[in-house]
Structure formats: structure tokens, C-alpha cells
Design a protein around this motif. Structure first.
Motif, mmCIF file in Angstrom:
data_model
loop_
_atom_site.group_PDB
_atom_site.id
_atom_site.type_symbol
_atom_site.label_atom_id
_atom_site.label_comp_id
_atom_site.label_asym_id
_atom_site.label_seq_id
_atom_site.Cartn_x
_atom_site.Cartn_y
_atom_site.Cartn_z
ATOM 1 N N THR A 108 -7.852 1.623 0.352
ATOM 2 C CA THR A 108 -6.886 2.634 0.791
ATOM 3 C C THR A 108 -6.572 3.618 -0.328
ATOM 4 O O THR A 108 -6.564 4.849 -0.121
ATOM 5 C CB THR A 108 -5.593 1.954 1.268
ATOM 6 O OG1 THR A 108 -5.893 1.073 2.356
ATOM 7 C CG2 THR A 108 -4.573 2.980 1.716
ATOM 8 N N LYS A 164 -7.437 7.734 -0.562
ATOM 9 C CA LYS A 164 -6.358 8.720 -0.650
ATOM 10 C C LYS A 164 -6.270 9.369 -2.023
ATOM 11 O O LYS A 164 -5.901 10.550 -2.136
ATOM 12 C CB LYS A 164 -5.021 8.060 -0.316
ATOM 13 C CG LYS A 164 -4.883 7.596 1.121
ATOM 14 C CD LYS A 164 -3.505 6.996 1.371
ATOM 15 C CE LYS A 164 -3.324 6.590 2.818
ATOM 16 N NZ LYS A 164 -1.970 5.983 3.051
ATOM 17 N N HIS A 210 -8.327 -4.479 0.639
ATOM 18 C CA HIS A 210 -7.721 -3.511 1.568
ATOM 19 C C HIS A 210 -6.932 -2.459 0.796
ATOM 20 O O HIS A 210 -7.068 -1.246 1.044
ATOM 21 C CB HIS A 210 -6.814 -4.245 2.547
ATOM 22 C CG HIS A 210 -6.127 -3.334 3.520
ATOM 23 N ND1 HIS A 210 -4.912 -2.719 3.236
ATOM 24 C CD2 HIS A 210 -6.481 -2.923 4.766
ATOM 25 C CE1 HIS A 210 -4.552 -1.976 4.258
ATOM 26 N NE2 HIS A 210 -5.478 -2.085 5.200
ATOM 27 N N SER A 211 -6.112 -2.899 -0.151
ATOM 28 C CA SER A 211 -5.276 -1.958 -0.899
ATOM 29 C C SER A 211 -6.121 -0.994 -1.722
ATOM 30 O O SER A 211 -5.853 0.213 -1.769
ATOM 31 C CB SER A 211 -4.318 -2.724 -1.811
ATOM 32 O OG SER A 211 -3.392 -3.482 -1.052
ATOM 33 N N ASP A 227 0.829 -1.205 0.000
ATOM 34 C CA ASP A 227 0.000 0.000 0.000
ATOM 35 C C ASP A 227 0.864 1.256 0.000
ATOM 36 O O ASP A 227 0.579 2.231 -0.706
ATOM 37 C CB ASP A 227 -0.921 0.006 1.215
ATOM 38 C CG ASP A 227 -1.981 -1.077 1.150
ATOM 39 O OD1 ASP A 227 -2.019 -1.803 0.137
ATOM 40 O OD2 ASP A 227 -2.764 -1.212 2.108
#
Length: 467
Positions: A59, A63, A55-56, A25
Motif C-alpha cells: 500500500t 501511494k 499488505h502495508s 496503513d
């Protein structure tokens, strides 16, 4: 790497491998901050890869919401709607993805329309899911070699039964067969495309010369299909002096001549995986496997004579008659072992891949709440089903499940696998002796002493195993 091959020399790109990168990540975030990133592509298999990708991608979306995200690979190829039922995936590529990716890049740049891209699933302006027509399988020789120089190849060459520096290669893509428990034909269609023997051996020779590869595992669904192609490939592989493993179909091997089998061994084939799947011809027919138990026994004999170790997989507990299927398969495996004791037995519970249409077992599944999002696929019930670790199977009674597991333990102890390169001779002898009485007396229940012995020997293995 297949996608990198078509990007090489055409587009700037970076490869981030979550198996090697301790913080993928952070690496992705750094690349996006320091480059003008137009697309994040993620290759997804069901199970741990999917959970990590979720999850990645969450994220990155939080962002950097301006970066479009596309998933490709086995999971989105079979479940494109579930893939797109999440806010952090914009596109899904189904099947062979090289050309689809290049066309997707053009569409993101406004140079072509999204509906014109075969093999693409996407969301229109209203958020509606759109599944474009399938893309036909393209010949592998039509794509460039994988750019091995873009990876630390040495990190992927591992010690194994086949060599000190064992690599992997896939010389074909797809499968023309329709086994009901498999998802490959849904992911790639009903055709199989092979590399030319010239290209396959050139790539293997390059990996051997440049990186010291001395063993290979071929991950083709069917490494052997056409005997003429096999003979040409084997003749070209003989000078490479590689030891290797592959997957072969029982019926294909039955058609091959003794001369061809001898040539396969001469070319370095050490072990051959075959999907025997069941000891019942009725079950094999229901699976649409296209083989018979008689053919499996013939292959066990012929590979014994050819000095090739067979590796037979079985799936126990067909939902129509799980108890009967289990009894028949146990009896059949004992027959296989009498014919060829070197046959390695792999046991699975019957956990078929849910198809794109959300069906399993020809309608006798008892499962109606199929996952509709990646998050649902990540719940314990479906995650365990995907990785085949204590999966929920309502058709399989606990006592039948225990019988399957106990039988697997007894067979694995009586004949320790040759693939455990860290097992000493004394440990193999000890396990074989310990498991013999149970196998001979057919007492499979509660083999606690065998499991304790396996665990004890595993703990005594050298630390090099973890390198």
C-alpha cells in the motif's frame, strides 16, 4: 523499541504498532503526508506479522513510491533473498539491527556507501541482490535504554499467572547452541550477549515503579547460562518482589547448585520453560540439542524440590523414525510425570525452521520447493508450516499425527495448565477426573469427550479474559 532507543534524541521518528493500531496503513499514510519521511522500517516475524507487513508495504509503495522500505527482524535475518525478491522492499537488515539502521540512514543520505554496512542486504542499481558481511554481536549495555515513554505501556501489561500487570523483557540476545530445528543461530550468530545484572534490574525496577508491573516474562533464548552471572542477577532481583517466567537450558540447570536454584526461586521465578524436545537420546543427538534424557529427568526432580514449575516442550515425529520417536517420547513423558506431576507438557509436531541455505533435517526433508518470495511464504502450505497449525509434513503419517494430537489432549485434560487464570477450581477438578481414566489405561484414541469438555469450559469463562 530497540531501534527507537538508538534513534531517540538523534532522529525524529514515530512508532506504529499494528497490534494496537486499528488501521496502521492509514496511520502510516498520514505520517508520510504530514512529515518528510526518509525511511519506513518494518520489524518482521514469519507468519501473521509478515502477511500484515506485505499488505502495508504494498500500500505504501503504491501511494508513496519515493519512500524507501527496510525490513528487519527474524524473517529477513534468515531469508534476506526472499525478502528482497519483491518490489516493495529495498533493504533487509540481518541480525542485531541498531547500528546497521543508523548506518543505513547515513547511506540513504549519501554520507556512506551501502557496501560498507555490515549486516545489510540490498539491491544495487541493476536490481541484483547484495548480501554484505555479517555484523558481529554488540554488547547490550552499549545501547541506550528502550524509550518506554514513547508507548502506552499500560496497554502491554496484561493479567497472567505471574501477575495482574505482566510485562516482558529480554536480558540477552542470541544463542551459542546449534539445534537443527531452530533459526536463532542463523539470525543472530553463535554468540549470546547479556545485559549486566545492574542494567536488567534497573530496567525492571523502573517498569515496576512507573507502570506498576508486577510480573515478567523473559524472552531470552537462554536466561540461564553462566552460574556466576545468574547468582548476581538473582540477588539483585530479590528486592523487586516480581514473579516471572523464563527459558532455561536443561544442561545449564543440571550444572547449577541447589543453592543457586533456591536463589532463583527466592528471586521470584515461578515457572521455567525448558526444551526437553524428545524422549530419545538418539533423536536429541540428531537435533544437536546437547542434552540427554537423563538430564531432563534430573531437572524435573530438582525443580520439583526447588518449588519451580517446569514447562517442558517436546517435538514429536523426527523424520528419520517418526513412529518410533513418537512412542519413545510418549513413554518418556509418562516417566517425567511420575517424577514431577507439576511439569507442564507442551507438544509440537516436528516442524523445524528452514535455514537460510534452504535446508532442513540434515538433508532428509523431501521438500525442495522452498519459498523464494514473501508471497510464497504466505501461501497456505508455508503459512501453516510457519505457525504450526496443521502443517504439511510428508514424513508424518496421519495415524501418527492423530496419536500425537490425542496424547496431547489426554495429558492437557488430566493436568490442566496452571496458566489459565480464568479456570475455576471445579473446572480443573472436572477435567482432571475426566482425563484420568484415559491416561491410566493408555487409551488415547478419539478423545472426543475430552475435547468437548475443554470447549464447554472455555465457553463458560468470564468475559474479562478478552480484556
Amino acid at each position: 523499541m530497540a531501534l527507537a532507543a538508538v534513534l531517540e534524541g538523534r532522529e525524529p521518528y514515530e512508532i506504529v504498532d499494528g497490534n494496537l493500531d486499528t488501521d496502521p496503513d492509514a496511520t502510516l499514510a498520514h505520517l508520510i503526508k504530514t512529515h518528510s519521511v526518509e525511511l519506513l522500517g518494518v520489524s518482521i516475524m514469519p507468519g501473521p506479522q509478515m502477511v500484515s507487513a506485505m499488505h502495508s508495504c504494498r500500500t505504501i509503495r503504491e501511494k508513496f513510491p519515493h519512500v524507501p522500505i527496510v525490513w528487519g527482524g527474524y524473517f529477513p535475518s534468515i531469508y534476506p533473498d526472499a525478502t528482497l525478491n519483491t518490489p516493495y522492499v529495498d533493504y533487509a537488515v540481518r541480525g542485531q539491527g541498531e547500528t546497521t539502521l543508523l548506518e543505513l540512514i547515513d547511506a540513504i543520505r549519501g554520507q556512506r556507501s551501502f557496501p560498507s554496512i555490515a549486516g545489510l542486504s540490498w539491491k544495487d542499481a541493476s536490481g541484483r541482490r547484495v548480501n554484505n558481511p555479517e555484523r558481529g554481536m554488540q554488547p547490550l549495555d552499549g545501547f541506550p535504554w528502550m524509550p518506554y515513554h514513547r508507548l502506552p505501556v499500560a496497554s502491554y501489561l496484561r493479567p497472567s499467572f505471574f501477575g495482574k500487570r505482566t510485562g516482558a523483557h529480554q536480558a540477552s540476545l542470541g544463542c551459542p547452541f546449534q539445534c537443527t530445528f531452530c533459526g536463532v543461530h542463523k539470525a543472530f550468530g553463535s554468540k549470546e550477549k547479556f545485559e549486566s545484572p545492574t542494567r536488567t534490574t534497573a530496567i525492571l525496577a523502573h517498569l515496576a515503579k512507573e507502570y506498576g508491573m508486577d510480573g515478567v516474562q523473559f524472552f531470552d533464548m537462554n536466561f540461564f547460562l553462566h552460574e556466576s552471572h545468574t547468582c548476581e542477577l538473582m540477588e539483585r532481583m530479590v528486592p523487586l518482589n516480581l514473579h516471572w517466567w523464563c527459558e532455561g537450558r536443561i544442561d545449564a540447570i543440571c550444572r547449577y547448585s541447589d543453592r543457586t536454584l533456591a536463589l532463583i526461586r527466592k528471586a521470584g521465578c515461578t515457572m521455567m520453560f525448558c526444551g526437553a524436545e524428545s524422549g530419545s537420546n538418539r533423536t536429541l543427538q540428531e537435533m544437536k540439542k546437547g542434552i540427554t534424557t537423563e538430564q531432563t529427568l534430573s531437572v524435573a526432580r530438582r525443580l520439583r524440590d526447588a518449588n519451580i514449575i517446569p514447562e517442558f516442550s517436546f517435538v514429536f515425529g523426527n523424520p528419520r523414525d517418526p513412529e518410533g520417536d513418537t512412542r519413545e517420547s510418549i513413554a518418556f513423558i509418562r516417566t517425567v510425570k511420575r517424577i514431577n506431576p507439576a511439569v507442564e507438557i507442551i507438544v509440537h509436531h516436528y516442524t523445524p525452521v528452514p535455514q537460510r541455505e534452504m535446508k532442513m533435517f540434515g538433508g532428509i526433508d523431501g521438500l525442495v520447493d522452498f519459498p523464494s518470495t514473501p508471497e510464497e511464504w504466505a501461501t497456505p502450505r508455508w503459512y501453516n508450516f510457519t505457525i504450526r497449525v496443521n502443517p504439511s509434513m510428508p514424513w508424518l503419517k496421519p495415524r501418527t499425527r492423530r496419536l500425537i494430537d490425542n496424547f496431547e489432549t489426554v495429558v492437557a485434560t488430566r493436568w490442566p495448565t496452571v496458566q489459565d487464570i480464568y479456570a475455576s477450581r471445579w473446572s480443573r477438578f472436572f477435567l482432571a477426573a475426566l482425563g484420568s481414566w484415559r491416561y491410566l489405561t493408555r487409551i488415547y484414541s478419539a478423545p472426543a469427550e475430552l475435547r468437548l469438555a475443554q470447549d464447554w469450559i472455555r465457553l463458560r469463562r468470564p468475559k474479562e479474559e478478552s480484556i
